[in-house]
Design a protein around this motif. Structure first.
Motif, PDB file in Angstrom:
ATOM      1  N   MET A   1      11.476  -8.146   5.305  1.00  0.00           N
ATOM      2  CA  MET A   1      10.282  -7.956   4.504  1.00  0.00           C
ATOM      3  C   MET A   1       9.772  -6.538   4.734  1.00  0.00           C
ATOM      4  O   MET A   1       9.458  -6.165   5.850  1.00  0.00           O
ATOM      5  CB  MET A   1       9.241  -8.990   4.910  1.00  0.00           C
ATOM      6  CG  MET A   1       7.854  -8.689   4.460  1.00  0.00           C
ATOM      7  SD  MET A   1       6.587  -9.895   4.914  1.00  0.00           S
ATOM      8  CE  MET A   1       7.041 -10.441   6.503  1.00  0.00           C
ATOM      9  N   PRO A   2       9.687  -5.713   3.691  1.00  0.00           N
ATOM     10  CA  PRO A   2       9.182  -4.355   3.863  1.00  0.00           C
ATOM     11  C   PRO A   2       7.702  -4.372   4.195  1.00  0.00           C
ATOM     12  O   PRO A   2       6.959  -5.228   3.749  1.00  0.00           O
ATOM     13  CB  PRO A   2       9.430  -3.693   2.508  1.00  0.00           C
ATOM     14  CG  PRO A   2       9.803  -4.759   1.568  1.00  0.00           C
ATOM     15  CD  PRO A   2      10.100  -6.002   2.345  1.00  0.00           C
ATOM     16  N   SER A   3       7.282  -3.439   5.014  1.00  0.00           N
ATOM     17  CA  SER A   3       5.864  -3.370   5.379  1.00  0.00           C
ATOM     18  C   SER A   3       5.180  -2.285   4.557  1.00  0.00           C
ATOM     19  O   SER A   3       5.830  -1.495   3.883  1.00  0.00           O
ATOM     20  CB  SER A   3       5.722  -3.068   6.866  1.00  0.00           C
ATOM     21  OG  SER A   3       6.300  -1.816   7.156  1.00  0.00           O
ATOM     22  N   VAL A   4       3.862  -2.258   4.634  1.00  0.00           N
ATOM     23  CA  VAL A   4       3.089  -1.246   3.930  1.00  0.00           C
ATOM     24  C   VAL A   4       3.378   0.097   4.592  1.00  0.00           C
ATOM     25  O   VAL A   4       3.271   0.223   5.811  1.00  0.00           O
ATOM     26  CB  VAL A   4       1.576  -1.565   4.003  1.00  0.00           C
ATOM     27  CG1 VAL A   4       0.771  -0.462   3.343  1.00  0.00           C
ATOM     28  CG2 VAL A   4       1.287  -2.899   3.350  1.00  0.00           C
ATOM     29  N   PRO A   5       3.791   1.112   3.822  1.00  0.00           N
ATOM     30  CA  PRO A   5       4.049   2.416   4.417  1.00  0.00           C
ATOM     31  C   PRO A   5       2.813   2.949   5.137  1.00  0.00           C
ATOM     32  O   PRO A   5       1.690   2.776   4.665  1.00  0.00           O
ATOM     33  CB  PRO A   5       4.400   3.293   3.213  1.00  0.00           C
ATOM     34  CG  PRO A   5       4.864   2.340   2.167  1.00  0.00           C
ATOM     35  CD  PRO A   5       4.073   1.070   2.403  1.00  0.00           C
ATOM     36  N   VAL A   6       3.022   3.552   6.280  1.00  0.00           N
ATOM     37  CA  VAL A   6       1.920   4.065   7.098  1.00  0.00           C
ATOM     38  C   VAL A   6       1.094   5.062   6.299  1.00  0.00           C
ATOM     39  O   VAL A   6       1.632   5.950   5.644  1.00  0.00           O
ATOM     40  CB  VAL A   6       2.481   4.741   8.377  1.00  0.00           C
ATOM     41  CG1 VAL A   6       1.368   5.374   9.189  1.00  0.00           C
ATOM     42  CG2 VAL A   6       3.257   3.732   9.205  1.00  0.00           C
TER      43      VAL A   6
ATOM     44  N   ASN B   1       0.157  -8.787 -10.648  1.00  0.00           N
ATOM     45  CA  ASN B   1      -0.983  -9.004  -9.760  1.00  0.00           C
ATOM     46  C   ASN B   1      -0.776  -8.232  -8.458  1.00  0.00           C
ATOM     47  O   ASN B   1      -0.033  -8.652  -7.575  1.00  0.00           O
ATOM     48  CB  ASN B   1      -1.156 -10.497  -9.469  1.00  0.00           C
ATOM     49  CG  ASN B   1      -2.459 -10.793  -8.786  1.00  0.00           C
ATOM     50  OD1 ASN B   1      -2.842 -10.117  -7.829  1.00  0.00           O
ATOM     51  ND2 ASN B   1      -3.163 -11.811  -9.252  1.00  0.00           N
ATOM     52  N   ARG B   2      -1.425  -7.090  -8.349  1.00  0.00           N
ATOM     53  CA  ARG B   2      -1.258  -6.231  -7.172  1.00  0.00           C
ATOM     54  C   ARG B   2      -1.747  -6.910  -5.905  1.00  0.00           C
ATOM     55  O   ARG B   2      -1.128  -6.774  -4.853  1.00  0.00           O
ATOM     56  CB  ARG B   2      -2.021  -4.912  -7.358  1.00  0.00           C
ATOM     57  CG  ARG B   2      -1.471  -4.060  -8.466  1.00  0.00           C
ATOM     58  CD  ARG B   2      -2.253  -2.785  -8.627  1.00  0.00           C
ATOM     59  NE  ARG B   2      -3.598  -3.087  -9.136  1.00  0.00           N
ATOM     60  CZ  ARG B   2      -4.575  -2.208  -9.216  1.00  0.00           C
ATOM     61  NH1 ARG B   2      -4.403  -0.971  -8.814  1.00  0.00           N
ATOM     62  NH2 ARG B   2      -5.740  -2.556  -9.706  1.00  0.00           N
ATOM     63  N   TRP B   3      -2.870  -7.628  -5.982  1.00  0.00           N
ATOM     64  CA  TRP B   3      -3.450  -8.246  -4.784  1.00  0.00           C
ATOM     65  C   TRP B   3      -2.489  -9.276  -4.182  1.00  0.00           C
ATOM     66  O   TRP B   3      -2.262  -9.287  -2.979  1.00  0.00           O
ATOM     67  CB  TRP B   3      -4.787  -8.888  -5.116  1.00  0.00           C
ATOM     68  CG  TRP B   3      -5.460  -9.468  -3.919  1.00  0.00           C
ATOM     69  CD1 TRP B   3      -5.659 -10.774  -3.635  1.00  0.00           C
ATOM     70  CD2 TRP B   3      -6.006  -8.749  -2.804  1.00  0.00           C
ATOM     71  NE1 TRP B   3      -6.287 -10.925  -2.436  1.00  0.00           N
ATOM     72  CE2 TRP B   3      -6.522  -9.693  -1.906  1.00  0.00           C
ATOM     73  CE3 TRP B   3      -6.103  -7.397  -2.491  1.00  0.00           C
ATOM     74  CZ2 TRP B   3      -7.122  -9.333  -0.713  1.00  0.00           C
ATOM     75  CZ3 TRP B   3      -6.706  -7.039  -1.300  1.00  0.00           C
ATOM     76  CH2 TRP B   3      -7.202  -7.999  -0.430  1.00  0.00           C
TER      77      TRP B   3
ATOM     78  N   ILE C   1       2.600  -9.658   0.580  1.00  0.00           N
ATOM     79  CA  ILE C   1       3.953  -9.833   1.107  1.00  0.00           C
ATOM     80  C   ILE C   1       4.323  -8.707   2.065  1.00  0.00           C
ATOM     81  O   ILE C   1       5.245  -8.844   2.850  1.00  0.00           O
ATOM     82  CB  ILE C   1       5.030  -9.971   0.008  1.00  0.00           C
ATOM     83  CG1 ILE C   1       5.284  -8.659  -0.689  1.00  0.00           C
ATOM     84  CG2 ILE C   1       4.700 -11.077  -0.952  1.00  0.00           C
ATOM     85  CD1 ILE C   1       6.593  -8.630  -1.435  1.00  0.00           C
ATOM     86  N   HIS C   2       3.585  -7.616   2.019  1.00  0.00           N
ATOM     87  CA  HIS C   2       3.870  -6.467   2.881  1.00  0.00           C
ATOM     88  C   HIS C   2       3.014  -6.449   4.146  1.00  0.00           C
ATOM     89  O   HIS C   2       3.085  -5.498   4.917  1.00  0.00           O
ATOM     90  CB  HIS C   2       3.671  -5.167   2.106  1.00  0.00           C
ATOM     91  CG  HIS C   2       4.643  -4.994   0.984  1.00  0.00           C
ATOM     92  ND1 HIS C   2       6.000  -4.813   1.176  1.00  0.00           N
ATOM     93  CD2 HIS C   2       4.464  -5.011  -0.360  1.00  0.00           C
ATOM     94  CE1 HIS C   2       6.599  -4.706   0.008  1.00  0.00           C
ATOM     95  NE2 HIS C   2       5.691  -4.821  -0.944  1.00  0.00           N
TER      96      HIS C   2
END
Length: 81
Positions: free
Chosen positions: A1-6, A35-37, A42-43
């Motif tokens: 699962m990719p995370s939110v980029p720093v 739906n962005r929210w 998922i990140h």
């Protein structure tokens, strides 16, 4: 699962899709979403665990839907949801 980029905020994480103004392109994974929210979650590392099986979900509403469909008999036995 990719995370939110720093250093990338929720608002910076999405760009309007060139294919359709109703879609957004996620800069973390490239997926196009409406739906962005919902997609943002998922990140993130926060997970909701199913109390009846090993399933985990990034959103509590998805977990509730899982429990209603997969563990209906457990809901009535426990009296929850």
């Amino acid at each position: 699962m990719p995370s939110v980029p720093v250093g990338l905020s929720y608002h910076e994480m999405f760009a309007v899709s060139l294919g359709s103004p109703a879609l957004w392109r996620c800069r973390a994974c490239g997926k196009q979403v409406t739906n962005r929210w919902h997609h943002f979650h998922i990140h993130t590392a926060q997970r909701s665990l199913c109390p009846y099986c090993p399933a985990t979900y990034s959103r509590i509403d998805t977990l509730r839907s899982h429990i209603r469909t997969k563990h209906r008999e457990m809901m009535f036995a426990k009296g929850s949801l």
